[in-house]
Scaffold this motif. Structure first.
Motif, PDB file in Angstrom:
ATOM      1  N   ALA A 193       0.827  -1.207   0.000  1.00 32.39           N
ATOM      2  CA  ALA A 193       0.000   0.000   0.000  1.00 32.39           C
ATOM      3  C   ALA A 193       0.867   1.265   0.000  1.00 32.39           C
ATOM      4  O   ALA A 193       0.604   2.217  -0.736  1.00 32.39           O
ATOM      5  CB  ALA A 193      -0.937  -0.006   1.200  1.00 32.39           C
ATOM      6  N   PHE A 194       1.916   1.281   0.833  1.00 28.84           N
ATOM      7  CA  PHE A 194       2.773   2.464   0.894  1.00 28.84           C
ATOM      8  C   PHE A 194       3.648   2.583  -0.353  1.00 28.84           C
ATOM      9  O   PHE A 194       3.932   3.693  -0.817  1.00 28.84           O
ATOM     10  CB  PHE A 194       3.641   2.436   2.156  1.00 28.84           C
ATOM     11  N   ALA A 195       4.064   1.430  -0.902  1.00 31.96           N
ATOM     12  CA  ALA A 195       4.899   1.466  -2.106  1.00 31.96           C
ATOM     13  C   ALA A 195       4.134   2.003  -3.301  1.00 31.96           C
ATOM     14  O   ALA A 195       4.728   2.565  -4.236  1.00 31.96           O
ATOM     15  CB  ALA A 195       5.439   0.068  -2.405  1.00 31.96           C
ATOM     16  N   ALA A 196       2.816   1.844  -3.293  1.00 29.31           N
ATOM     17  CA  ALA A 196       1.992   2.279  -4.429  1.00 29.31           C
ATOM     18  C   ALA A 196       1.717   3.779  -4.408  1.00 29.31           C
ATOM     19  O   ALA A 196       1.147   4.313  -5.363  1.00 29.31           O
ATOM     20  CB  ALA A 196       0.675   1.515  -4.426  1.00 29.31           C
ATOM     21  N   GLN A 197       2.099   4.467  -3.335  1.00 30.54           N
ATOM     22  CA  GLN A 197       1.804   5.895  -3.209  1.00 30.54           C
ATOM     23  C   GLN A 197       3.098   6.697  -3.049  1.00 30.54           C
ATOM     24  O   GLN A 197       4.158   6.142  -2.719  1.00 30.54           O
ATOM     25  CB  GLN A 197       0.886   6.142  -2.000  1.00 30.54           C
ATOM     26  N   SER A 198       2.986   7.978  -3.235  1.00 31.79           N
ATOM     27  CA  SER A 198       4.143   8.852  -3.030  1.00 31.79           C
ATOM     28  C   SER A 198       4.435   8.959  -1.536  1.00 31.79           C
ATOM     29  O   SER A 198       3.595   8.616  -0.689  1.00 31.79           O
ATOM     30  CB  SER A 198       3.863  10.242  -3.605  1.00 31.79           C
ATOM     31  N   SER A 199       5.619   9.440  -1.202  1.00 34.09           N
ATOM     32  CA  SER A 199       6.025   9.505   0.212  1.00 34.09           C
ATOM     33  C   SER A 199       5.601  10.798   0.898  1.00 34.09           C
ATOM     34  O   SER A 199       5.871  10.984   2.092  1.00 34.09           O
ATOM     35  CB  SER A 199       7.544   9.354   0.317  1.00 34.09           C
ATOM     36  N   ASP A 200       4.923  11.706   0.179  1.00 33.20           N
ATOM     37  CA  ASP A 200       4.486  12.949   0.821  1.00 33.20           C
ATOM     38  C   ASP A 200       3.224  12.697   1.650  1.00 33.20           C
ATOM     39  O   ASP A 200       2.700  11.583   1.697  1.00 33.20           O
ATOM     40  CB  ASP A 200       4.254  14.039  -0.219  1.00 33.20           C
ATOM     41  N   ALA A 201       2.742  13.740   2.303  1.00 34.06           N
ATOM     42  CA  ALA A 201       1.599  13.594   3.206  1.00 34.06           C
ATOM     43  C   ALA A 201       0.361  13.065   2.489  1.00 34.06           C
ATOM     44  O   ALA A 201      -0.372  12.224   3.016  1.00 34.06           O
ATOM     45  CB  ALA A 201       1.292  14.942   3.864  1.00 34.06           C
ATOM     46  N   THR A 202       0.137  13.550   1.270  1.00 40.88           N
ATOM     47  CA  THR A 202      -1.031  13.091   0.516  1.00 40.88           C
ATOM     48  C   THR A 202      -0.929  11.607   0.199  1.00 40.88           C
ATOM     49  O   THR A 202      -1.892  10.846   0.347  1.00 40.88           O
ATOM     50  CB  THR A 202      -1.167  13.893  -0.796  1.00 40.88           C
TER      51      THR A 202
END
Length: 600
Positions: A372-381
């Motif tokens: 789940a985290f790998a699929a998203q950018s590392s910023d707050a959004t």
């Protein structure tokens, strides 16, 4: 639904000697009244598995499993109650008669289906080894690296590219096409004629834990059939969503390794066995079901999922999480490189590399969280999106400790508060399902059940105490609902039989639906520190005193709480009543303490 009569169940239990049944799969030696051996349900070096021939029960004092001969077959073979009865009936020569809406199952139907499948399996094997007919399938197996001996072990075969080759062979042996269609190897056309279900396919027999062929899976080798794999149709002996490919050969491997490796394909299973991972099996090319999970967890709580590294495989792994979320078991996910499955990975990298992947396998939740985290950018959004994607998975975890642990980890990783995640979970308004393996709340609510267990054990060994137990209304003093229900059943059986001899514990254990309670009672009955006749009367008096004491103490605590509320509310009349009741209970508790005696 088919049902076996109580009379026939008891006949099977009576004729199936537990020492003989267990002794076929567990080496036993005599130790006092019991036979002992290494437990088949968990790994151990010192024998803690006991079989009592007099009471016809088993008990492992290591892992806690226990019960009668039917329970042993269910646990050992990973089958449901009726299938365990069938296996035992076959061993003792009993023809089971089923009650279906008042009528019986056609006599010999299951035997006919097994016979048809057995004949078909042998016929497919002969086709595979035929000089010309099976050359295509043999070449395919050679290219895939399947050792011929492994092919024989799994009973691989070949179905010729013909519409009537098998049906003709079946007719020549006296099998009717109607019954062969019932077995799932023939198909009835709209015109009423019958033809072979499997044509031009590599054949994989599907066997139950007793080694009987219950169905087939066929991989296309000839023709343009779009279905890569097809299975036998469901029948009286085969339900797709309840069976695994390779379970018959994996059962012993699972016990030895203490784990199960669940993959997707038949050839993956064979290759895993070939490379030494004999604890491997597959779910017949279908999505994992609740029945699959239930059956698997009878054998082990250590489950490793090896799905393909493509998108479909990863989604299948996530779907599997929904099924395991309602248990106390957290499987691990063996992660392979993109484009790999166990077959290709093993042939390229070897057994040691695969073993290393298994050793490093993250838990399913770790896998889902990382994905789940790998699929998203590392910023707050991006972190917020990852949390939102994980909230449904977190909400499905029934185990409160496990859920809290993962909420904390996700919160730390997303740099948000745990309260924020819990708020989002509450907005789902999705009640958590009951868990099949959840801890019994009764045990938490009534931790002081020693006296309840003690007097129950006394009645099991000396049924004559059921009479004073009933007259003294001691059942009203019980706090654990399951033990209260058991006490009622014990008293009822004792009063009906009017027999002062030791109760037939195997029958009692077998009649219970609660598997944990079966384990517990088997342990009481196996206990060599039994209460002898000469001290039984004193034991009854002591257990009665303890029950009365615990009941009085619970009542005393409740009155004290109510007294505090009455004082707080200024209700002087109620306060005086409760003070009198409190003094009476204190005097009763003191008197019971003076009467106390220790029963060893």
């Amino acid at each position: 639904m088919a049902r076996v009569s109580e009379h026939q169940i008891e006949e099977i239990r009576r004729r199936a000697d537990i020492v003989e049944v267990v002794g076929r799969v567990v080496p036993l030696r005599r130790a006092g009244r019991a036979q002992v051996g290494l437990c088949p349900f968990h790994q151990e070096k010192t024998p803690s598995f006991h079989v009592n021939p007099d009471r016809q029960i088993f008990k492992c004092f290591g892992c806690g499993k226990g019960g009668d001969v039917v329970k042993f077959v269910m646990e050992y073979h990973g089958v449901e109650f009726v299938e365990a009865l069938r296996l035992l009936a076959d061993q003792v020569g009993i023809q089971i008669q089923f009650e279906i809406g008042g009528s019986e199952e056609p006599k010999g139907l299951r035997e006919q289906l097994f016979a048809i499948n057995d004949f078909a399996a042998d016929w497919f094997r002969r086709c595979l080894t035929a000089e010309h007919e099976g050359v295509l399938a043999r070449d395919y197996l050679h290219r895939r690296g399947i050792d011929p001996e492994m092919g024989r072990r799994f009973g691989l075969g070949f179905a010729p590219d013909s519409w009537d080759a098998l049906s003709g062979a079946l007719r020549s042996r006296g099998f009717t096409p109607e019954r062969a269609a019932d077995a799932g190897v023939l198909v009835k056309s709209e015109k009423g004629t019958f033809y072979d279900r499997f044509r031009g396919r590599l054949m994989f027999p599907i066997r139950n834990t007793a080694g009987k062929v219950i169905a087939f899976s066929g991989r296309v080798l000839v023709g343009d059939d779009k279905a890569k794999y097809i299975n036998s149709s469901e029948s009286r002996i085969f339900t797709k969503g309840q069976n695994f490919y390779g379970l018959d050969l994996a059962t012993d491997g699972i016990r030895r390794a203490g784990r199960a490796i669940l993959c997707e394909g038949n050839l993956d299973v064979i290759m895993l066995h070939q490379y030494g991972f004999s604890e491997s099996l597959a779910a017949l090319g279908t999505a994992l079901t609740e029945d699959h999970v239930r059956r698997l967890l009878r054998s082990t709580n250590n489950v490793f999922l090896v799905f393909d590294a493509d998108e479909a495989g990863q989604k299948a792994m996530e779907r599997a999480m929904d099924l395991f979320a309602t248990t106390d078991v957290e499987p691990r996910c063996v992660i392979l490189s993109a484009g790999d499955d166990p077959d290709s990975f093993l042939r390229r990298e070897g057994a040691d590399a695969f073993a290393a992947r298994v050793a490093a396998a993250p838990t399913m939740l770790e896998f889902v969280v990382n994905r789940a985290f790998a699929a998203q950018s590392s910023d707050a959004t991006g972190r917020a999106r990852a949390v939102n994607a994980l909230v449904p998975a977190l909400a499905k975890i029934h185990n409160a400790v496990m859920q809290s642990t993962w909420i904390r980890q996700v919160a730390e990783r997303a740099r948000v508060t745990e309260a924020a995640i819990r708020h989002e979970m509450r907005t789902l308004r999705r009640p958590r399902p009951e868990a099949a393996g959840a801890s019994r709340p009764d045990a938490r609510e009534a931790p002081r059940a020693d006296a309840e267990k003690g007097i129950l054990k006394l009645m099991l060994i000396h049924p004559r105490f059921a009479y004073p137990f009933d007259e003294d209304r001691l059942i009203d003093l019980f706090t654990r609902p399951d033990l209260k229900q058991l006490a009622s059943l014990v008293v009822e059986r004792c009063l009906e039989s009017q027999d002062d001899r030791e109760m037939r514990i195997a029958e009692l254990v077998g009649s219970l639906e609660d598997s944990e309670l079966q384990d517990e009672i088997a342990g009481w009955a196996m206990d060599e520190d039994r209460i002898e006749e000469k001290s039984a009367d004193l034991a009854y008096v002591e257990f009665r005193r303890r029950l009365a004491t615990e009941h009085a103490k619970r009542r005393f605590d409740a009155v004290a709480d109510e007294l505090d509320r009455a004082r707080h509310d200024g209700n002087e009349g109620r306060e005086m009543e409760l003070m009198v009741e409190k003094r009476r209970l204190r005097a009763q508790i003191d008197e019971l303490a003076r009467e106390g005696s220790v029963v060893s």
